[in-house]
Design a protein around this motif. Sequence first.
Motif, PDB file in Angstrom:
ATOM      1  N   ALA A 138      -3.189  -7.076  -1.425  1.00  0.00           N
ATOM      2  CA  ALA A 138      -2.579  -8.400  -1.292  1.00  0.00           C
ATOM      3  C   ALA A 138      -1.109  -8.412  -1.697  1.00  0.00           C
ATOM      4  CB  ALA A 138      -3.345  -9.412  -2.149  1.00  0.00           C
ATOM      5  N   ARG A 139      -0.627  -7.281  -2.251  1.00  0.00           N
ATOM      6  CA  ARG A 139       0.761  -7.174  -2.724  1.00  0.00           C
ATOM      7  C   ARG A 139       1.075  -8.291  -3.726  1.00  0.00           C
ATOM      8  NH1 ARG A 139       4.026  -3.677  -0.125  1.00  0.00           N
ATOM      9  NH2 ARG A 139       5.881  -4.868  -0.670  1.00  0.00           N
ATOM     10  N   GLN A 140       0.170  -8.392  -4.723  1.00  0.00           N
ATOM     11  CA  GLN A 140       0.346  -9.393  -5.771  1.00  0.00           C
ATOM     12  C   GLN A 140       0.314  -8.727  -7.132  1.00  0.00           C
ATOM     13  OE1 GLN A 140      -2.806 -12.216  -5.028  1.00  0.00           O
ATOM     14  NE2 GLN A 140      -1.678 -13.242  -3.393  1.00  0.00           N
ATOM     15  N   LEU A 141       1.091  -9.280  -8.049  1.00  0.00           N
ATOM     16  CA  LEU A 141       1.209  -8.721  -9.397  1.00  0.00           C
ATOM     17  C   LEU A 141       1.019  -9.819 -10.421  1.00  0.00           C
ATOM     18  CD1 LEU A 141       2.120  -6.422 -11.387  1.00  0.00           C
ATOM     19  CD2 LEU A 141       4.462  -7.199 -10.970  1.00  0.00           C
ATOM     20  N   GLU A 142       0.195  -9.550 -11.431  1.00  0.00           N
ATOM     21  CA  GLU A 142      -0.009 -10.493 -12.529  1.00  0.00           C
ATOM     22  C   GLU A 142       0.183  -9.773 -13.851  1.00  0.00           C
ATOM     23  OE1 GLU A 142      -3.858 -12.228 -12.245  1.00  0.00           O
ATOM     24  OE2 GLU A 142      -3.399 -13.398 -10.435  1.00  0.00           O
ATOM     25  N   VAL A 143       0.772 -10.460 -14.818  1.00  0.00           N
ATOM     26  CA  VAL A 143       0.907  -9.950 -16.177  1.00  0.00           C
ATOM     27  C   VAL A 143       0.260 -10.967 -17.108  1.00  0.00           C
ATOM     28  CG1 VAL A 143       2.492  -9.284 -18.009  1.00  0.00           C
ATOM     29  CG2 VAL A 143       3.047  -8.737 -15.634  1.00  0.00           C
ATOM     30  N   ASP A 144      -0.812 -10.548 -17.770  1.00  0.00           N
ATOM     31  CA  ASP A 144      -1.586 -11.442 -18.639  1.00  0.00           C
ATOM     32  C   ASP A 144      -1.974 -12.724 -17.906  1.00  0.00           C
ATOM     33  OD1 ASP A 144      -1.427  -9.642 -20.757  1.00  0.00           O
ATOM     34  OD2 ASP A 144       0.464 -10.476 -21.464  1.00  0.00           O
ATOM     35  N   GLY A 145      -2.377 -12.568 -16.644  1.00  0.00           N
ATOM     36  CA  GLY A 145      -2.827 -13.704 -15.844  1.00  0.00           C
ATOM     37  C   GLY A 145      -1.720 -14.510 -15.206  1.00  0.00           C
ATOM     38  N   ARG A 146      -0.489 -14.144 -15.454  1.00  0.00           N
ATOM     39  CA  ARG A 146       0.658 -14.887 -14.915  1.00  0.00           C
ATOM     40  C   ARG A 146       1.212 -14.158 -13.708  1.00  0.00           C
ATOM     41  NH1 ARG A 146       5.970 -13.752 -15.881  1.00  0.00           N
ATOM     42  NH2 ARG A 146       5.316 -12.298 -17.524  1.00  0.00           N
ATOM     43  N   PRO A 147       1.337 -14.829 -12.547  1.00  0.00           N
ATOM     44  CA  PRO A 147       1.896 -14.154 -11.371  1.00  0.00           C
ATOM     45  C   PRO A 147       3.368 -13.810 -11.566  1.00  0.00           C
ATOM     46  CG  PRO A 147       1.575 -16.487 -10.927  1.00  0.00           C
ATOM     47  CD  PRO A 147       0.943 -16.217 -12.253  1.00  0.00           C
ATOM     48  N   VAL A 148       3.739 -12.628 -11.131  1.00  0.00           N
ATOM     49  CA  VAL A 148       5.129 -12.167 -11.238  1.00  0.00           C
ATOM     50  C   VAL A 148       5.598 -11.791  -9.832  1.00  0.00           C
ATOM     51  CG1 VAL A 148       6.676 -10.401 -12.166  1.00  0.00           C
ATOM     52  CG2 VAL A 148       4.844 -11.342 -13.596  1.00  0.00           C
ATOM     53  N   ALA A 149       6.730 -12.323  -9.428  1.00  0.00           N
ATOM     54  CA  ALA A 149       7.272 -12.049  -8.100  1.00  0.00           C
ATOM     55  C   ALA A 149       8.263 -10.895  -8.165  1.00  0.00           C
ATOM     56  CB  ALA A 149       7.956 -13.291  -7.542  1.00  0.00           C
ATOM     57  N   LEU A 150       8.010  -9.865  -7.365  1.00  0.00           N
ATOM     58  CA  LEU A 150       8.939  -8.755  -7.221  1.00  0.00           C
ATOM     59  C   LEU A 150       9.522  -8.785  -5.817  1.00  0.00           C
ATOM     60  CD1 LEU A 150       6.914  -5.770  -8.777  1.00  0.00           C
ATOM     61  CD2 LEU A 150       8.559  -7.267  -9.924  1.00  0.00           C
ATOM     62  N   THR A 151      10.653  -8.136  -5.628  1.00  0.00           N
ATOM     63  CA  THR A 151      11.162  -7.962  -4.284  1.00  0.00           C
ATOM     64  C   THR A 151      10.258  -6.982  -3.544  1.00  0.00           C
ATOM     65  OG1 THR A 151      12.577  -6.061  -4.779  1.00  0.00           O
ATOM     66  CG2 THR A 151      13.528  -8.264  -5.133  1.00  0.00           C
ATOM     67  N   ARG A 152      10.428  -6.922  -2.239  1.00  0.00           N
ATOM     68  CA  ARG A 152       9.584  -6.019  -1.442  1.00  0.00           C
ATOM     69  C   ARG A 152       9.702  -4.578  -1.909  1.00  0.00           C
ATOM     70  NH1 ARG A 152      10.653  -3.809   4.408  1.00  0.00           N
ATOM     71  NH2 ARG A 152       8.612  -3.020   4.943  1.00  0.00           N
ATOM     72  N   ARG A 153      10.919  -4.125  -2.135  1.00  0.00           N
ATOM     73  CA  ARG A 153      11.106  -2.725  -2.524  1.00  0.00           C
ATOM     74  C   ARG A 153      10.645  -2.488  -3.959  1.00  0.00           C
ATOM     75  NH1 ARG A 153      15.754  -1.049   0.903  1.00  0.00           N
ATOM     76  NH2 ARG A 153      14.725  -0.007   2.646  1.00  0.00           N
ATOM     77  N   GLU A 154      10.833  -3.442  -4.848  1.00  0.00           N
ATOM     78  CA  GLU A 154      10.322  -3.281  -6.210  1.00  0.00           C
ATOM     79  C   GLU A 154       8.814  -3.096  -6.181  1.00  0.00           C
ATOM     80  OE1 GLU A 154      13.704  -5.909  -8.642  1.00  0.00           O
ATOM     81  OE2 GLU A 154      11.807  -6.825  -8.011  1.00  0.00           O
ATOM     82  N   PHE A 155       8.120  -3.924  -5.373  1.00  0.00           N
ATOM     83  CA  PHE A 155       6.666  -3.781  -5.304  1.00  0.00           C
ATOM     84  C   PHE A 155       6.291  -2.447  -4.667  1.00  0.00           C
ATOM     85  CE2 PHE A 155       2.330  -4.225  -3.990  1.00  0.00           C
ATOM     86  CZ  PHE A 155       1.755  -4.986  -5.009  1.00  0.00           C
ATOM     87  N   ASP A 156       7.045  -2.007  -3.655  1.00  0.00           N
ATOM     88  CA  ASP A 156       6.751  -0.729  -3.015  1.00  0.00           C
ATOM     89  C   ASP A 156       6.835   0.426  -4.012  1.00  0.00           C
ATOM     90  OD1 ASP A 156       6.317  -1.907  -0.570  1.00  0.00           O
ATOM     91  OD2 ASP A 156       8.308  -1.445   0.233  1.00  0.00           O
ATOM     92  N   VAL A 157       7.855   0.397  -4.871  1.00  0.00           N
ATOM     93  CA  VAL A 157       8.002   1.443  -5.893  1.00  0.00           C
ATOM     94  C   VAL A 157       6.818   1.412  -6.849  1.00  0.00           C
ATOM     95  CG1 VAL A 157       9.363   2.214  -7.872  1.00  0.00           C
ATOM     96  CG2 VAL A 157      10.521   1.541  -5.757  1.00  0.00           C
ATOM     97  N   LEU A 158       6.490   0.202  -7.341  1.00  0.00           N
ATOM     98  CA  LEU A 158       5.383   0.075  -8.284  1.00  0.00           C
ATOM     99  C   LEU A 158       4.059   0.476  -7.632  1.00  0.00           C
ATOM    100  CD1 LEU A 158       4.422  -0.799 -11.079  1.00  0.00           C
ATOM    101  CD2 LEU A 158       4.234  -3.145 -10.206  1.00  0.00           C
ATOM    102  N   ALA A 159       3.851   0.082  -6.381  1.00  0.00           N
ATOM    103  CA  ALA A 159       2.604   0.410  -5.687  1.00  0.00           C
ATOM    104  C   ALA A 159       2.453   1.911  -5.492  1.00  0.00           C
ATOM    105  CB  ALA A 159       2.555  -0.313  -4.341  1.00  0.00           C
ATOM    106  N   LEU A 160       3.563   2.589  -5.183  1.00  0.00           N
ATOM    107  CA  LEU A 160       3.504   4.039  -5.008  1.00  0.00           C
ATOM    108  C   LEU A 160       3.018   4.719  -6.282  1.00  0.00           C
ATOM    109  CD1 LEU A 160       4.138   6.508  -3.206  1.00  0.00           C
ATOM    110  CD2 LEU A 160       6.433   6.513  -4.203  1.00  0.00           C
ATOM    111  N   LEU A 161       3.497   4.255  -7.435  1.00  0.00           N
ATOM    112  CA  LEU A 161       3.072   4.829  -8.712  1.00  0.00           C
ATOM    113  C   LEU A 161       1.635   4.431  -9.053  1.00  0.00           C
ATOM    114  CD1 LEU A 161       6.309   4.166 -10.809  1.00  0.00           C
ATOM    115  CD2 LEU A 161       5.683   6.238  -9.535  1.00  0.00           C
ATOM    116  N   ALA A 162       1.263   3.191  -8.672  1.00  0.00           N
ATOM    117  CA  ALA A 162      -0.059   2.679  -9.047  1.00  0.00           C
ATOM    118  C   ALA A 162      -1.187   3.262  -8.206  1.00  0.00           C
ATOM    119  CB  ALA A 162      -0.069   1.153  -8.939  1.00  0.00           C
ATOM    120  N   ARG A 163      -0.867   3.743  -7.006  1.00  0.00           N
ATOM    121  CA  ARG A 163      -1.924   4.274  -6.143  1.00  0.00           C
ATOM    122  C   ARG A 163      -2.613   5.480  -6.764  1.00  0.00           C
ATOM    123  NH1 ARG A 163       2.057   3.211  -1.504  1.00  0.00           N
ATOM    124  NH2 ARG A 163       1.307   1.224  -0.686  1.00  0.00           N
TER     125      ARG A 163
END
Length: 223
Positions: A138-163
């Motif tokens: 879903a390309r969604q990020l939460e911290v302690d239940g709080r939604p956090v908005a990242l830019t497309r590329r920021e999420f891509d970087v984080l997703a690559l590490l998280a996979r």
Amino acid sequence: MHILLVEDDDRLAAALTAALDRLGHQVVRAGRADDALRLKDGADFVLLDLGLPDMDGLEALRRLRRASAVPVIVLTARSEERDVLRGLRGGADDYLVKPFRTAELVARMDAVVRRGTRPLAGSGTVVAVGGVRIDLAARQLEVDGRPVALTRREFDVLALLAREPGVVRSREEILDAVWGDLLLSASRSLDVHIAGIRSKTGCPWLVETLRGTGYRLGTGGCS
């Protein structure tokens, strides 16, 4: 795919539109930046010329990126390395110098789409660590239940590490996977995006730096 072609050259626009139509795409052409920004919401992909009559294409790209994460390939006669880097840093997913073959453009479009929709490794699409929940599908990020908005590329970087948590990714590997261009290896573009992830989540540990090696998903906890 619905493609927004931003090009003021009538002959090139007509040729590209015909070629893309034959491949089953639906093309809407805009000859000005203001029209492109107005039409952006209906596009699945944007092909952006930089030499527009009403606004420099790089400024149009910046404005587009503030409002949309739609994939963008820059099409331009500007071939100097600094122009290429400015386009990529400004949010373009790829940069193609005129003249080019339609087959190369289509191949690059396919590559951009694959980078955004590649299969996810691991047993699931949600990664949770230290109060951070990363929903890769879903390309969604939460911290302690709080939604956090990242830019497309920021999420891509984080997703690559998280996979693949625990796997160290080199700087070059991240730049190739997310930006698709190793010319950026000497720039600070990746550093800026990692700093953005850490700042927006409030979790400096979330992207762990291994000096001389690369980066991996951290395992700490946010406070």
